[in-house]
Design a protein around this motif. Structure first.
Motif, mmCIF file in Angstrom:
data_model
loop_
_atom_site.group_PDB
_atom_site.id
_atom_site.type_symbol
_atom_site.label_atom_id
_atom_site.label_comp_id
_atom_site.label_asym_id
_atom_site.label_seq_id
_atom_site.Cartn_x
_atom_site.Cartn_y
_atom_site.Cartn_z
ATOM 1 N N UNK A 111 -9.806 6.867 -4.671
ATOM 2 C CA UNK A 111 -9.631 6.803 -6.087
ATOM 3 C C UNK A 111 -9.998 8.226 -6.675
ATOM 4 N N UNK A 112 -10.379 9.150 -5.941
ATOM 5 C CA UNK A 112 -10.877 10.452 -6.558
ATOM 6 C C UNK A 112 -9.658 11.386 -6.326
ATOM 7 N N UNK A 159 -0.705 5.131 -6.885
ATOM 8 C CA UNK A 159 -1.823 5.343 -7.760
ATOM 9 C C UNK A 159 -3.074 4.580 -7.002
ATOM 10 N N UNK A 160 -4.282 5.255 -6.939
ATOM 11 C CA UNK A 160 -5.621 4.632 -6.439
ATOM 12 C C UNK A 160 -6.316 4.433 -7.394
ATOM 13 N N UNK A 161 -6.890 3.211 -7.480
ATOM 14 C CA UNK A 161 -8.010 2.980 -8.715
ATOM 15 C C UNK A 161 -9.153 2.229 -8.073
ATOM 16 N N UNK A 172 -5.298 8.959 -14.106
ATOM 17 C CA UNK A 172 -4.712 8.333 -13.133
ATOM 18 C C UNK A 172 -4.674 9.064 -11.742
ATOM 19 N N UNK A 173 -5.308 8.704 -10.737
ATOM 20 C CA UNK A 173 -5.164 9.692 -9.670
ATOM 21 C C UNK A 173 -4.088 8.959 -8.768
ATOM 22 N N UNK A 192 -3.954 1.362 0.883
ATOM 23 C CA UNK A 192 -4.610 0.027 1.487
ATOM 24 C C UNK A 192 -4.676 -0.839 0.586
ATOM 25 N N UNK A 193 -4.926 -1.931 0.607
ATOM 26 C CA UNK A 193 -5.039 -3.051 -0.525
ATOM 27 C C UNK A 193 -6.188 -3.137 -1.471
ATOM 28 N N UNK A 194 -7.436 -2.283 -0.900
ATOM 29 C CA UNK A 194 -8.585 -2.404 -1.593
ATOM 30 C C UNK A 194 -8.548 -1.650 -2.873
ATOM 31 N N UNK A 195 -7.887 -0.334 -2.803
ATOM 32 C CA UNK A 195 -7.872 0.675 -3.742
ATOM 33 C C UNK A 195 -6.527 1.005 -4.182
#
Ligand code: SIN
Length: 269
Positions: A111-112, A159-161, A172-173, A192-195
């Motif tokens: 997410x960075x 997008x990763x968050x 937004x990354x 991946x489903x987590x982020x």
């Protein structure tokens, strides 16, 4: 010049054990080179039966880049680069992150803008049941995709968050769905489903459907290797060609791991 390290590949989708080495002792430059090569070849390397201190772990981590304090703040600790992952509570408060539930597949800190490059996890206490960590070989998974899917995703970004909103940077990354390893040149799936939240510029249903397809592909057992933890294991992994997930374990059993992380100022491409 040191002798060749004893690198023993797992019989799974990735990973290798490096045996007969004591990480309380500094490594020679040649040994560091061999560990680095094994990491590029296998994505994950692990060492068993280690009895290391926190400074030993930071020294080991520093061979591969600059260990940094985790972006998620924890209470003050004598060695600030060590991040605690644990379900243990003291005075009613968790001493570390991630509790006892499943943590689904992710690449650390994606997410960075400049995500974590390498991570190290050292097992201090492990539960009797569950709590294994599974790594996915995202390079093999990408290579195995049908050519029409490869064509469909080749220029997409996602997008990763983090699910805890305050952990996120203000903007937004997004990162490429297919990233290229800067050292090996190999391509890997990087969702991946987590982020991962959604595909940039795609209608919600289409993005949900495509991500579900990619996750189902990644999660096939042939791309996954499970690490059965023992106390004293130290695992080093490359977050660029792999994702990992932590399996759940009973809440009343203790699990305590010490993590260090490296950022090499890399923006995924
Ligand atoms: C993580 O997801 O970074 C932690 C993995 C684990 O606790 O095994």
């Amino acid at each position: 010049m040191s002798s060749a390290l004893n690198v023993v590949p797992t019989d799974g989708a990735l990973g290798a054990q490096i045996a007969d080495i004591d990480l309380t002792q500094p490594l020679l430059p040649d040994q560091v080179g061999q560990v680095r090569t094994a990491l590029l070849d296998y994505g994950v390397v692990f060492f068993r039966n280690q009895r290391i201190s926190e400074p030993d772990q930071v020294r080991f981590t520093s061979y591969f880049g600059q260990p940094v304090e985790h972006v998620r703040k924890q209470r003050e600790r004598p060695v600030p680069e060590i991040f605690i992952i644990s379900n243990v509570k003291e005075n009613g408060k968790p001493i570390g992150a991630l509790g006892h539930g499943e943590v689904s597949f992710h690449s650390d800190l994606s997410y960075l803008r400049q995500p974590g490059t390498l991570s190290v996890l050292y097992a201090v206490e492990i539960p009797q049941e569950g709590g294994q960590t599974q790594w996915c070989n995202c390079t093999a998974a990408y290579a195995d995709l049908d050519s029409d899917i490869k064509e469909r995703i080749k220029d997409l970004r996602a997008v990763h968050r983090h699910y805890v909103e305050e952990q996120n940077p203000p903007e937004m990354i997004d990162h490429p769905v297919v990233r290229t390893h800067p050292e090996t040149g190999r391509k890997s799936l990087y969702v991946g489903p987590h982020l991962t939240k959604h595909i940039v510029g795609m209608k919600s249903e289409e993005s949900v459907e495509l991500l579900a397809l990619l996750y189902a592909h990644l999660e096939q057992p042939r791309f996954i290797w499970t690490h059965e933890w023992q106390v004293g294991d130290l695992v080093l992994w490359d977050n660029r060609p792999t994702m990992h997930r932590r399996l759940p374990f009973p809440a009343h059993q203790r699990r305590l791991m010490k993590r260090t992380q490296i950022f090499n100022d890399e923006i995924p491409f």
